[in-house]
Design a protein around this motif. Structure first.
Motif, PDB file in Angstrom:
ATOM      1  N   ALA A  10      -2.360 -18.868  72.986  1.00 37.39           N
ATOM      2  CA  ALA A  10      -1.950 -20.275  73.027  1.00 37.39           C
ATOM      3  C   ALA A  10      -3.116 -21.172  72.637  1.00 37.39           C
ATOM      4  O   ALA A  10      -4.263 -20.941  73.017  1.00 37.39           O
ATOM      5  CB  ALA A  10      -1.448 -20.640  74.413  1.00 37.39           C
ATOM      6  N   LEU A  11      -2.827 -22.199  71.839  1.00 36.71           N
ATOM      7  CA  LEU A  11      -3.869 -23.103  71.359  1.00 36.71           C
ATOM      8  C   LEU A  11      -4.018 -24.345  72.213  1.00 36.71           C
ATOM      9  O   LEU A  11      -5.042 -24.998  72.161  1.00 36.71           O
ATOM     10  CB  LEU A  11      -3.555 -23.522  69.915  1.00 36.71           C
ATOM     11  CG  LEU A  11      -3.558 -22.412  68.882  1.00 36.71           C
ATOM     12  CD1 LEU A  11      -3.142 -22.977  67.532  1.00 36.71           C
ATOM     13  CD2 LEU A  11      -4.919 -21.760  68.778  1.00 36.71           C
ATOM     14  N   ARG A  12      -2.977 -24.689  72.972  1.00 37.46           N
ATOM     15  CA  ARG A  12      -3.014 -25.983  73.644  1.00 37.46           C
ATOM     16  C   ARG A  12      -4.013 -25.985  74.784  1.00 37.46           C
ATOM     17  O   ARG A  12      -4.360 -24.947  75.350  1.00 37.46           O
ATOM     18  CB  ARG A  12      -1.627 -26.345  74.179  1.00 37.46           C
ATOM     19  CG  ARG A  12      -1.150 -25.550  75.380  1.00 37.46           C
ATOM     20  CD  ARG A  12       0.193 -26.086  75.864  1.00 37.46           C
ATOM     21  NE  ARG A  12       0.678 -25.372  77.040  1.00 37.46           N
ATOM     22  CZ  ARG A  12       0.361 -25.713  78.281  1.00 37.46           C
ATOM     23  NH1 ARG A  12      -0.463 -26.724  78.503  1.00 37.46           N
ATOM     24  NH2 ARG A  12       0.840 -25.024  79.305  1.00 37.46           N
ATOM     25  N   MET A  13      -4.495 -27.194  75.121  1.00 36.46           N
ATOM     26  CA  MET A  13      -5.459 -27.388  76.189  1.00 36.46           C
ATOM     27  C   MET A  13      -4.725 -27.585  77.523  1.00 36.46           C
ATOM     28  O   MET A  13      -3.622 -28.136  77.576  1.00 36.46           O
ATOM     29  CB  MET A  13      -6.344 -28.597  75.895  1.00 36.46           C
ATOM     30  CG  MET A  13      -7.101 -28.483  74.576  1.00 36.46           C
ATOM     31  SD  MET A  13      -8.202 -27.068  74.577  1.00 36.46           S
ATOM     32  CE  MET A  13      -8.749 -27.056  72.873  1.00 36.46           C
ATOM     33  N   ASN A  14      -5.368 -27.151  78.625  1.00 34.86           N
ATOM     34  CA  ASN A  14      -4.740 -27.253  79.938  1.00 34.86           C
ATOM     35  C   ASN A  14      -4.967 -28.606  80.593  1.00 34.86           C
ATOM     36  O   ASN A  14      -4.226 -28.985  81.498  1.00 34.86           O
ATOM     37  CB  ASN A  14      -5.271 -26.146  80.853  1.00 34.86           C
ATOM     38  CG  ASN A  14      -4.912 -24.768  80.333  1.00 34.86           C
ATOM     39  OD1 ASN A  14      -3.820 -24.570  79.800  1.00 34.86           O
ATOM     40  ND2 ASN A  14      -5.818 -23.816  80.455  1.00 34.86           N
ATOM     41  N   SER A  15      -5.988 -29.337  80.160  1.00 34.15           N
ATOM     42  CA  SER A  15      -6.280 -30.639  80.765  1.00 34.15           C
ATOM     43  C   SER A  15      -6.967 -31.510  79.732  1.00 34.15           C
ATOM     44  O   SER A  15      -7.469 -31.035  78.707  1.00 34.15           O
ATOM     45  CB  SER A  15      -7.171 -30.480  82.001  1.00 34.15           C
ATOM     46  OG  SER A  15      -8.438 -29.935  81.631  1.00 34.15           O
ATOM     47  N   LYS A  16      -6.987 -32.810  80.006  1.00 36.99           N
ATOM     48  CA  LYS A  16      -7.662 -33.741  79.109  1.00 36.99           C
ATOM     49  C   LYS A  16      -9.174 -33.546  79.144  1.00 36.99           C
ATOM     50  O   LYS A  16      -9.860 -33.809  78.152  1.00 36.99           O
ATOM     51  CB  LYS A  16      -7.302 -35.176  79.479  1.00 36.99           C
ATOM     52  CG  LYS A  16      -5.845 -35.530  79.207  1.00 36.99           C
ATOM     53  CD  LYS A  16      -5.596 -37.009  79.386  1.00 36.99           C
ATOM     54  CE  LYS A  16      -4.149 -37.356  79.018  1.00 36.99           C
ATOM     55  NZ  LYS A  16      -3.867 -38.801  79.138  1.00 36.99           N
ATOM     56  N   GLN A  17      -9.711 -33.103  80.283  1.00 35.93           N
ATOM     57  CA  GLN A  17     -11.150 -32.837  80.346  1.00 35.93           C
ATOM     58  C   GLN A  17     -11.515 -31.673  79.437  1.00 35.93           C
ATOM     59  O   GLN A  17     -12.542 -31.698  78.746  1.00 35.93           O
ATOM     60  CB  GLN A  17     -11.545 -32.532  81.801  1.00 35.93           C
ATOM     61  CG  GLN A  17     -13.024 -32.237  81.997  1.00 35.93           C
ATOM     62  CD  GLN A  17     -13.903 -33.428  81.655  1.00 35.93           C
ATOM     63  OE1 GLN A  17     -13.452 -34.571  81.717  1.00 35.93           O
ATOM     64  NE2 GLN A  17     -15.141 -33.180  81.292  1.00 35.93           N
ATOM     65  N   GLU A  18     -10.675 -30.637  79.392  1.00 36.91           N
ATOM     66  CA  GLU A  18     -10.921 -29.514  78.482  1.00 36.91           C
ATOM     67  C   GLU A  18     -10.816 -29.951  77.030  1.00 36.91           C
ATOM     68  O   GLU A  18     -11.590 -29.521  76.183  1.00 36.91           O
ATOM     69  CB  GLU A  18      -9.915 -28.410  78.766  1.00 36.91           C
ATOM     70  CG  GLU A  18     -10.160 -27.142  77.942  1.00 36.91           C
ATOM     71  CD  GLU A  18      -9.145 -26.062  78.249  1.00 36.91           C
ATOM     72  OE1 GLU A  18      -9.196 -25.006  77.593  1.00 36.91           O
ATOM     73  OE2 GLU A  18      -8.306 -26.282  79.149  1.00 36.91           O
ATOM     74  N   LEU A  19      -9.850 -30.834  76.721  1.00 40.43           N
ATOM     75  CA  LEU A  19      -9.732 -31.373  75.370  1.00 40.43           C
ATOM     76  C   LEU A  19     -10.971 -32.166  74.986  1.00 40.43           C
ATOM     77  O   LEU A  19     -11.493 -32.062  73.874  1.00 40.43           O
ATOM     78  CB  LEU A  19      -8.484 -32.254  75.277  1.00 40.43           C
ATOM     79  CG  LEU A  19      -8.336 -33.102  74.012  1.00 40.43           C
ATOM     80  CD1 LEU A  19      -8.230 -32.204  72.792  1.00 40.43           C
ATOM     81  CD2 LEU A  19      -7.102 -33.990  74.116  1.00 40.43           C
ATOM     82  N   LEU A  20     -11.486 -32.987  75.940  1.00 44.25           N
ATOM     83  CA  LEU A  20     -12.683 -33.786  75.653  1.00 44.25           C
ATOM     84  C   LEU A  20     -13.877 -32.882  75.381  1.00 44.25           C
ATOM     85  O   LEU A  20     -14.658 -33.116  74.450  1.00 44.25           O
ATOM     86  CB  LEU A  20     -12.951 -34.722  76.832  1.00 44.25           C
ATOM     87  CG  LEU A  20     -14.057 -35.781  76.668  1.00 44.25           C
ATOM     88  CD1 LEU A  20     -13.650 -37.051  77.408  1.00 44.25           C
ATOM     89  CD2 LEU A  20     -15.388 -35.277  77.212  1.00 44.25           C
ATOM     90  N   GLU A  21     -14.045 -31.824  76.187  1.00 48.42           N
ATOM     91  CA  GLU A  21     -15.186 -30.920  75.984  1.00 48.42           C
ATOM     92  C   GLU A  21     -15.068 -30.183  74.659  1.00 48.42           C
ATOM     93  O   GLU A  21     -16.063 -29.979  73.958  1.00 48.42           O
ATOM     94  CB  GLU A  21     -15.247 -29.936  77.148  1.00 48.42           C
ATOM     95  CG  GLU A  21     -15.582 -30.599  78.487  1.00 48.42           C
ATOM     96  CD  GLU A  21     -15.536 -29.607  79.630  1.00 48.42           C
ATOM     97  OE1 GLU A  21     -15.188 -28.423  79.365  1.00 48.42           O
ATOM     98  OE2 GLU A  21     -15.855 -29.991  80.775  1.00 48.42           O
ATOM     99  N   LYS A  22     -13.828 -29.770  74.283  1.00 52.14           N
ATOM    100  CA  LYS A  22     -13.633 -29.079  73.002  1.00 52.14           C
ATOM    101  C   LYS A  22     -13.961 -29.996  71.833  1.00 52.14           C
ATOM    102  O   LYS A  22     -14.642 -29.601  70.879  1.00 52.14           O
ATOM    103  CB  LYS A  22     -12.180 -28.617  72.906  1.00 52.14           C
ATOM    104  CG  LYS A  22     -11.776 -28.033  71.554  1.00 52.14           C
ATOM    105  CD  LYS A  22     -12.430 -26.717  71.260  1.00 52.14           C
ATOM    106  CE  LYS A  22     -11.874 -26.126  69.973  1.00 52.14           C
ATOM    107  NZ  LYS A  22     -12.515 -24.853  69.618  1.00 52.14           N
TER     108      LYS A  22
END
Length: 751
Positions: A10-22
């Motif tokens: 799966a490519l999607r992020m589990n949280s917005k914090q994980e998206l920000l770090e990526k």
């Protein structure tokens, strides 16, 4: 991966914090995690404004719809009041000009301006007097006589004209003086003497004959300059000579036909100037000759009824002689990929006002920011290097079936995924517009190449491999040159001066149906095959980004595959493309096609990431200085000796649709798929060219393996040197930079 049966993570992020770090890791890969997050938040705060977070697209909220309706009613009433006020002001100005009293002046007791009514002359005597008066004033204006009015009267007349709003008249008629008459007489006498001279005719005949002999070179120069400056945005393309021979055929009982014979000599399309390839040109041809016939029967319906009938074009013959095609690797880049990239960069630079003749190098010095160049510094403009994307909402998607969708943004090997969307509206039983998902997430990607294709994909998160349920793509250069050239909904689409484009964009399905833009008009927008998505995008320059990391070395085949994949995205669905070609008002036919003495170099396609000329002539540094240290002619002779090519002596093609012209789709299929590919295969297998081509492939693979083992050996030797030095050296070695321990003894001897 789906066809192979392998599960895809799966490519999607589990949280917005994980998206920000990526996202921070993609933009600032050389820093620690905390420093990456801090720099990303600082960059986001510097770029964010009030308009960036405003919602766009359709809103499924009843309260907001009522508020919008109330606001539109107030605006309509305000517009009606403004129209009435403007009408009143117009009537007031009209009454002032006519000298009639106005309602406002009567109510306030102000004096009104009286107009002087000029009576129409009555009788024959009155008309004669008026004619003489007008003639006398016309004579005075031509001769330059002064009027009899005094300065005081002229000032009073000017004030009166200004009071009633009448513009002052200015006499711009040139006055005839004795000096101008004498000059005209002298010039006329000189011209008469020159025209009467016999030697003048001899000189004019000689100049005309010389111009006729040099006309092909002049036409070639004109065509080269026009195409290079206006069509190619400064990318070099040249014709040494061009000969145009048109004539018109008129036969009784037949429609008129226009014949045109075009002969071009020494055509060349240069390799990308930024790569500095060993060969100067990518494609060359010693002679190209084309005979074209255009049937002018379409002119009469077009002029008479305004209807455009199909244009009948017959290509009598095509001859190409001594052509060369060189696929070449330089600086780990394939020349055809560099050509596409540089054309897109020059188009963006022309739109931004950057000089087209200046080099657009994507590798500036370390102290300069990425995207800057000498031309950019002089004009104050910068080439874009940062893409900002804000995903707002998506609607009309396929039924997720209990799962939630997420968005993945892809751009040439780089991708970043969002978190799962939030369901904000649902209407059971309705597939299009039945559900609306909210995201409100920001993404930032570093994109320096204007030819990159941006792809926004919507996946369905479920058990097993995620399913692609919608996608939208756009070439990056169009964000600057033509933002409307994408699949979008016309209502609500907006662009700003700083390059921000926002609105509702239409998604196509996994087969790319309805994906490509075929025209520039709104009638081509249509509806989304897989719903729609609300986004805001901006491709801009940011000086906060660090210099980019060196691009990973790719083989020529990998680069060619990447370019072909992006070309397929630009073309869209194949069936829709064929239908579009068939709908064009063109009917084509062709005579025989002859291609003689063709040379193709394909060895660099199989040499890995380094060209065979670089391998044989030395390293990259010595190759770049060879042309400066040696004679240029000897340098290019040396290159020709090392460049192996496949020679094709003769490649004929049969006529196409001589009796009944066909549409463009069928013409391309008959000429290319049914003749060019089979004939080329036949020539390769029957004339011994297959062995030459296989030899180039084998040599290229051997060079790639040799380069791989050489690089691997250098890496092993360097690692072994570092290990031995760090293990036995006690004096502070260069790799680890460790200080000498206080209790260190003499270095241990390896003997």
């Amino acid at each position: 991966e789906r066809l192979a049966g392998r599960p895809r993570p799966a490519l999607r992020m589990n949280s917005k914090q994980e998206l920000l770090e990526k996202n921070a890791k993609l933009l600032f890969p050389n820093f620690a995690q905390q420093e990456q997050t801090a720099r990303y938040q600082k960059l986001n705060n510097d770029l964010k404004d009030a308009d960036w977070i405003k919602p766009t697209g359709q809103v499924k909220d009843a309260a907001l719809r009522v508020a919008r309706a109330t606001l539109s009613g107030e605006l309509m009433a305000r517009n009606v009041a403004m129209d009435m006020l403007e009408a009143g002001n117009l009537a007031l100005q009209t009454n002032k000009l006519l000298g009639q009293p106005t309602v406002k002046s009567k109510l306030l007791g102000q004096p009104t301006v009286k107009s002087k009514v000029v009576s129409k002359p009555k009788g024959l005597l009155g008309r004669m007097k008026r004619t003489l008066y007008n003639g006398w004033h016309g004579v005075k204006s031509v001769v330059g006589c002064k009027s009899k009015s005094t300065p005081g009267e002229a000032a009073a007349a000017a004030e009166k004209a200004a009071a009633v709003g009448e513009p002052q008249k200015m006499n711009c008629t040139p006055r005839k003086t004795i000096k101008t008459v004498l000059i005209a007489l002298v010039v006329g006498f000189v011209v008469f003497v020159l025209l009467a001279s016999f030697w003048l005719y001899i000189l004019l005949a000689a100049v005309a004959f010389w111009a006729y002999l040099r006309l092909p070179f002049f036409l070639g120069w004109i065509a080269s300059e026009c195409i290079t400056r206006f069509a190619m945005f400064g990318y070099p393309i040249s014709f040494r000579t061009i000969i145009l021979t048109p004539w018109l055929e008129l036969r009784k009982g037949n429609s008129p036909k226009l014949w045109l014979l075009v002969q071009a000599g020494d055509f060349s399309l240069a390799n990308p100037p930024s790569l500095k390839c060993p060969h100067k040109s990518f494609v060359t041809a010693a002679a190209v000759q084309i005979l074209v016939t255009v049937d002018l029967c379409f002119l009469w319906p077009l002029i008479r009824r305004g209807e455009l009938e199909p244009l009948l074009i017959h290509i009598g013959s095509i001859e190409v002689r001594q052509a060369t095609l060189v696929f070449e690797l330089r600086k780990h880049q394939l020349n055809i990929n560099g050509l596409v990239r540089e054309l897109a960069d020059r188009e963006v630079a022309a739109k931004l006002g950057i000089s087209p003749g200046a080099p657009l190098d994507r590798a500036p010095p370390a102290e300069e920011k990425q995207g800057c160049s000498s031309c950019c510094k002089q004009s104050g403009k910068r080439m874009p290097n940062l893409l900002r994307v804000r995903i707002l909402a998506a609607r009309g998607l396929c039924k997720p079936g209990g799962s939630t969708p997420y968005v993945v943004i892809k751009a040439r090997g780089t991708h970043i995924a969002s978190t799962a969307g939030t369901l904000v509206y649902s209407a059971p039983g309705d597939r299009i517009g039945g559900e609306e998902w909210s995201f409100n997430q920001d993404f930032m990607l570093r994109i320096d190449d204007s030819s990159t294709v941006l792809q926004v994909c919507v996946y369905n998160d479920k058990w097993g491999p995620d399913k692609l349920i919608g996608q939208w793509f756009m070439t990056m250069k169009y964000m600057v040159t033509n933002p409307a050239y994408c699949k979008h909904r016309e209502k609500g689409f907006k662009t700003s001066a700083d390059g921000v484009m926002s609105g509702t964009f239409l998604l196509c399905d996994s087969a790319m149906r309805g994906s490509a833009m075929r025209t520039l008009g709104p009638e081509d927008l249509g509806e989304g095959y897989s719903g729609e998505i609300d986004m805001r995008l901006q491709w801009t320059f940011s000086p906060s980004l660090p210099p980019p990391l060196p691009a990973p070395e790719k083989s020529a085949i990998a680069q060619l595959t990447e370019n072909s994949g992006e070309t397929a995205l630009r073309m869209g669905n194949t069936l829709e493309l064929r239908e579009m070609l068939a709908r064009l008002p063109l009917r084509l036919s062709s005579g025989p096609v002859s291609i003689d003495e063709v040379s193709v170099s394909i060895k660099d396609l199989f040499t890995g990431s380094v060209g065979h000329i670089e391998n044989e002539l030395g390293s990259e540094a010595s190759l770049s200085t060879t042309a400066d240290t040696l004679d240029e002619l000897a340098y290019y002779e040396l290159i020709e000796e090392t460049a192996d090519v496949v020679h094709i002596k003769h490649l004929p093609l049969d006529p196409v649709s001589m009796d009944s012209p066909c549409d463009l789709n069928e013409f391309v299929e008959r000429l290319v798929l049914r003749q060019l590919v089979p004939n080329l295969t036949k020539v390769l297998f029957t004339s011994g060219l297959l062995a030459s081509a296989l030899m180039q492939v084998i040599q290229g693979e051997w060079l790639a393996m040799a380069h791989l083992f050489e690089t691997l050996g250098e890496d092993i030797a360097e690692d072994l040197k570092n290990v031995v030095t760090c293990e036995y050296c006690r004096t502070g070695c260069a790799p680890c930079r460790k200080p000498v321990p206080p209790d260190s003894s003499q270095p241990v001897s390896l003997g």
